[in-house]
Design a protein around this motif. Structure first.
Motif, PDB file in Angstrom:
ATOM      1  N   MET A 104       0.816  -1.214   0.000  1.00  0.00           N
ATOM      2  CA  MET A 104       0.000   0.000   0.000  1.00  0.00           C
ATOM      3  C   MET A 104       0.854   1.271   0.000  1.00  0.00           C
ATOM      4  O   MET A 104       0.374   2.331  -0.403  1.00  0.00           O
ATOM      5  N   TRP A 111      -4.061   0.157  -3.296  1.00  0.00           N
ATOM      6  CA  TRP A 111      -5.104  -0.005  -2.282  1.00  0.00           C
ATOM      7  C   TRP A 111      -6.292  -0.760  -2.862  1.00  0.00           C
ATOM      8  O   TRP A 111      -7.004  -1.451  -2.128  1.00  0.00           O
ATOM      9  N   SER A 114      -5.058  -4.250  -2.290  1.00  0.00           N
ATOM     10  CA  SER A 114      -4.660  -4.590  -0.928  1.00  0.00           C
ATOM     11  C   SER A 114      -5.805  -4.550   0.076  1.00  0.00           C
ATOM     12  O   SER A 114      -5.863  -5.399   0.969  1.00  0.00           O
ATOM     13  N   VAL A 115      -6.693  -3.572  -0.034  1.00  0.00           N
ATOM     14  CA  VAL A 115      -7.794  -3.490   0.942  1.00  0.00           C
ATOM     15  C   VAL A 115      -8.692  -4.732   0.870  1.00  0.00           C
ATOM     16  O   VAL A 115      -8.967  -5.352   1.908  1.00  0.00           O
TER      17      VAL A 115
END
Length: 137
Positions: A104, A111, A114-115
């Motif tokens: 991130m 993101w 990754s989120v």
């Protein structure tokens, strides 16, 4: 008192998430080996969107100084995470979380990957810890 046995659909979902992470990290390792050996300069712009100046500067001065070596090390790290997920799942999930948190730093675009990955990895780690098993069931 023993914990109730997980219902079959829930266990199937956790297994799918688990093996999905194993597949993502094992295939990521393969991709990095191929890129490292064929087109190591393809990593050149990776740090450009870093959230902090030190990310971009570090990428250019450290990674891109020897991209083949660093990409092979990245491949080894991803393969290690895949192996940990199979052999010591809780440690593997800790590595997955740390990997995505580090990713991130390379920009808002990461993101988007990754989120959602963290939204699966953190509950999977909790599930693994609560199950108290060495292997995913």
């Amino acid at each position: 008192m023993t914990a109730p046995a997980p219902d079959a659909p829930s266990a199937t979902i956790w297994r799918a998430i688990h093996w999905g992470f194993v597949a993502v990290f094992a295939s990521g390792a393969c991709v990095h080996v191929i890129l490292a050996l064929t087109t190591p300069r393809s990593y050149d712009g990776f740090g450009d969107a870093g959230l902090f100046g030190w990310v971009e500067n570090g990428w250019q001065s450290v990674f891109m100084a020897h991209p083949t070596r660093w990409a092979l090390l990245l491949a080894a790290a991803e393969l290690t995470i895949a192996v940990l997920l199979v052999t010591v799942p809780l440690a593997g999930y800790v590595a997955v979380v740390l990997f995505h948190l580090a990713l991130m730093l390379f920009g808002w675009g990461f993101w988007l990957w990754s989120v959602p990955a963290l939204a699966l990895a953190v509950p999977a780690a909790v599930h693994t810890a609560r199950a108290g098993t060495a292997r995913v069931r």
